[in-house]
Design a protein around this motif. Structure first.
Motif, PDB file in Angstrom:
ATOM      1  N   ILE A  66       0.748  -1.120   0.201  1.00  0.00           N
ATOM      2  CA  ILE A  66       0.086   0.021  -0.294  1.00  0.00           C
ATOM      3  C   ILE A  66       0.903   1.089  -0.316  1.00  0.00           C
ATOM      4  O   ILE A  66       1.909   1.196   1.785  1.00  0.00           O
ATOM      5  N   SER A  67       0.540   2.555  -0.355  1.00  0.00           N
ATOM      6  CA  SER A  67       1.461   4.082  -0.986  1.00  0.00           C
ATOM      7  C   SER A  67       0.542   4.128   0.172  1.00  0.00           C
ATOM      8  O   SER A  67      -0.261   4.578   0.621  1.00  0.00           O
ATOM      9  N   LYS A  68       1.629   5.182   1.403  1.00  0.00           N
ATOM     10  CA  LYS A  68       1.688   5.231   2.619  1.00  0.00           C
ATOM     11  C   LYS A  68       0.967   6.904   2.009  1.00  0.00           C
ATOM     12  O   LYS A  68       0.327   7.991   2.346  1.00  0.00           O
ATOM     13  N   VAL A  69       0.808   7.430   0.410  1.00  0.00           N
ATOM     14  CA  VAL A  69       1.003   8.500   0.006  1.00  0.00           C
ATOM     15  C   VAL A  69      -0.806   8.957  -0.328  1.00  0.00           C
ATOM     16  O   VAL A  69      -1.593   9.580  -0.744  1.00  0.00           O
ATOM     17  N   GLN A  70      -1.242   7.071  -0.848  1.00  0.00           N
ATOM     18  CA  GLN A  70      -2.959   7.225  -1.050  1.00  0.00           C
ATOM     19  C   GLN A  70      -3.420   6.997   0.266  1.00  0.00           C
ATOM     20  O   GLN A  70      -4.484   6.262  -0.042  1.00  0.00           O
ATOM     21  N   THR A  71      -2.829   6.617   1.440  1.00  0.00           N
ATOM     22  CA  THR A  71      -2.793   6.050   2.396  1.00  0.00           C
ATOM     23  C   THR A  71      -4.431   7.570   3.592  1.00  0.00           C
ATOM     24  O   THR A  71      -3.216   8.373   3.513  1.00  0.00           O
ATOM     25  N   VAL A  72      -5.506   7.632   3.310  1.00  0.00           N
ATOM     26  CA  VAL A  72      -6.158   8.619   4.371  1.00  0.00           C
ATOM     27  C   VAL A  72      -5.824   8.194   5.769  1.00  0.00           C
ATOM     28  O   VAL A  72      -5.676   9.459   6.165  1.00  0.00           O
ATOM     29  N   SER A  73      -6.155   6.948   6.002  1.00  0.00           N
ATOM     30  CA  SER A  73      -5.955   6.650   7.542  1.00  0.00           C
ATOM     31  C   SER A  73      -6.286   5.290   7.294  1.00  0.00           C
ATOM     32  O   SER A  73      -6.386   4.017   6.832  1.00  0.00           O
ATOM     33  N   LEU A  74      -5.439   4.949   8.279  1.00  0.00           N
ATOM     34  CA  LEU A  74      -5.863   3.274   9.174  1.00  0.00           C
ATOM     35  C   LEU A  74      -6.188   2.761  10.380  1.00  0.00           C
ATOM     36  O   LEU A  74      -5.139   4.234  11.645  1.00  0.00           O
ATOM     37  N   SER A  75      -7.014   2.190  10.500  1.00  0.00           N
ATOM     38  CA  SER A  75      -7.507   2.410  12.649  1.00  0.00           C
ATOM     39  C   SER A  75      -7.306   0.789  12.372  1.00  0.00           C
ATOM     40  O   SER A  75      -7.767  -0.050  12.426  1.00  0.00           O
ATOM     41  N   VAL A  76      -6.831   0.782  13.259  1.00  0.00           N
ATOM     42  CA  VAL A  76      -6.739  -0.295  15.191  1.00  0.00           C
ATOM     43  C   VAL A  76      -8.153  -0.419  16.034  1.00  0.00           C
ATOM     44  O   VAL A  76      -7.491   0.459  16.948  1.00  0.00           O
ATOM     45  N   ASP A  77      -7.976  -1.631  16.811  1.00  0.00           N
ATOM     46  CA  ASP A  77      -9.243  -1.419  17.408  1.00  0.00           C
ATOM     47  C   ASP A  77      -8.322  -1.016  19.001  1.00  0.00           C
ATOM     48  O   ASP A  77      -7.123  -1.627  19.255  1.00  0.00           O
ATOM     49  N   ARG A  78      -9.237  -0.413  20.093  1.00  0.00           N
ATOM     50  CA  ARG A  78      -8.267  -0.372  21.057  1.00  0.00           C
ATOM     51  C   ARG A  78      -6.864  -0.501  21.621  1.00  0.00           C
ATOM     52  O   ARG A  78      -6.363  -1.114  22.595  1.00  0.00           O
ATOM     53  N   GLN A  79      -5.702   0.433  20.976  1.00  0.00           N
ATOM     54  CA  GLN A  79      -4.614   0.676  20.862  1.00  0.00           C
ATOM     55  C   GLN A  79      -4.565   2.198  21.134  1.00  0.00           C
ATOM     56  O   GLN A  79      -4.772   3.404  20.516  1.00  0.00           O
ATOM     57  N   ALA A  80      -3.822   1.964  22.406  1.00  0.00           N
ATOM     58  CA  ALA A  80      -3.328   3.388  22.985  1.00  0.00           C
ATOM     59  C   ALA A  80      -2.524   4.249  21.995  1.00  0.00           C
ATOM     60  O   ALA A  80      -1.387   3.246  21.641  1.00  0.00           O
ATOM     61  N   PRO A  81      -2.674   5.253  21.534  1.00  0.00           N
ATOM     62  CA  PRO A  81      -1.616   6.048  20.728  1.00  0.00           C
ATOM     63  C   PRO A  81      -0.201   6.667  21.102  1.00  0.00           C
ATOM     64  O   PRO A  81       0.984   6.314  20.992  1.00  0.00           O
ATOM     65  N   ILE A  82      -0.181   6.301  23.055  1.00  0.00           N
ATOM     66  CA  ILE A  82       1.176   6.211  23.494  1.00  0.00           C
ATOM     67  C   ILE A  82       0.937   5.032  24.782  1.00  0.00           C
ATOM     68  O   ILE A  82      -0.182   4.988  25.961  1.00  0.00           O
ATOM     69  N   ALA A  83       1.594   3.817  23.933  1.00  0.00           N
ATOM     70  CA  ALA A  83       1.739   2.583  24.873  1.00  0.00           C
ATOM     71  C   ALA A  83       2.657   3.612  26.786  1.00  0.00           C
ATOM     72  O   ALA A  83       2.177   1.998  27.655  1.00  0.00           O
ATOM     73  N   ASP A  84       3.407   3.855  26.499  1.00  0.00           N
ATOM     74  CA  ASP A  84       4.148   4.098  27.518  1.00  0.00           C
ATOM     75  C   ASP A  84       2.933   4.662  28.885  1.00  0.00           C
ATOM     76  O   ASP A  84       2.340   6.136  28.917  1.00  0.00           O
ATOM     77  N   PRO A  85       2.284   3.961  30.034  1.00  0.00           N
ATOM     78  CA  PRO A  85       1.487   4.946  31.097  1.00  0.00           C
ATOM     79  C   PRO A  85       2.097   5.965  31.513  1.00  0.00           C
ATOM     80  O   PRO A  85       1.375   6.941  31.564  1.00  0.00           O
ATOM     81  N   ALA A  86       3.501   6.522  31.988  1.00  0.00           N
ATOM     82  CA  ALA A  86       3.998   7.863  32.693  1.00  0.00           C
ATOM     83  C   ALA A  86       3.952   8.800  30.997  1.00  0.00           C
ATOM     84  O   ALA A  86       3.073   9.637  32.124  1.00  0.00           O
ATOM     85  N   ARG A  87       3.768   8.487  30.400  1.00  0.00           N
ATOM     86  CA  ARG A  87       3.686   9.126  28.995  1.00  0.00           C
ATOM     87  C   ARG A  87       2.350   9.869  28.945  1.00  0.00           C
ATOM     88  O   ARG A  87       2.122  11.012  28.739  1.00  0.00           O
TER      89      ARG A  87
END
Length: 156
Positions: A66-87
């Motif tokens: 898949i071309s990243k330039v042609q990708t509007v969005s990519l969605s994943v279930d229940r995954q926090a964008p920041i994994a580190d709890p402190a951050r």
């Protein structure tokens, strides 16, 4: 010839391209990356300099590049964008509504790791030159290509 590739983990995702409807499938994240402990994140995959990523549609078993330039969005279930709890606990949550090319809307929160005096939605959107940024809801995290955002509106 030996296989010198790093092990990769499949992750369920929904892909929206500039042409066509959203489709379910899998992307493949590296199990290790050199710049931090743990596996690669979706945002790291999308913001790597390579122009393409592998996607296996759920409808068949053929892997598409898949071309990243042609990708509007990519969605994943229940995954926090920041994994580190402190951050994550230190990040400011900014409500946002996006209107994307084609007229679709996406609402959620952005986790901004910015100084207090520069922690507006505008600051978050302009803080990086990376093509993709994250907006999350309780159900999913959406990785959006900023090139296809027509406008963003802060939500209180």
């Amino acid at each position: 010839m030996s296989d010198l590739s790093l092990p990769r983990t499949p992750v369920s995702a929904n892909l929206l391209l500039t042409q066509g409807a959203s489709q379910a499938g899998h992307i493949f994240l590296m199990e290790r990356v050199p710049h931090h402990d743990g596996p690669e994140t979706v945002l790291e995959l999308l913001n790597r300099p390579e122009g393409f990523f592998a996607f296996r549609p759920a409808a068949n078993h053929d892997v598409l590049l898949i071309s990243k330039v042609q990708t509007v969005s990519l969605s994943v279930d229940r995954q926090a964008p920041i994994a580190d709890p402190a951050r994550l606990s230190a990040a400011r949550m900014l409500g946002v509504e996006l209107v994307l090319a084609g007229g679709s809307k996406l609402g959620g929160w952005a986790s901004a790791e910015l100084p207090d005096h520069h922690a507006r939605l505008l600051d978050y959107l302009n803080a990086s030159h990376d093509p993709f940024f994250a907006v999350w809801t309780h159900a999913a995290t959406h990785y959006v290509n900023r090139a296809y955002v027509l406008y963003a509106r802060p939500l209180s």
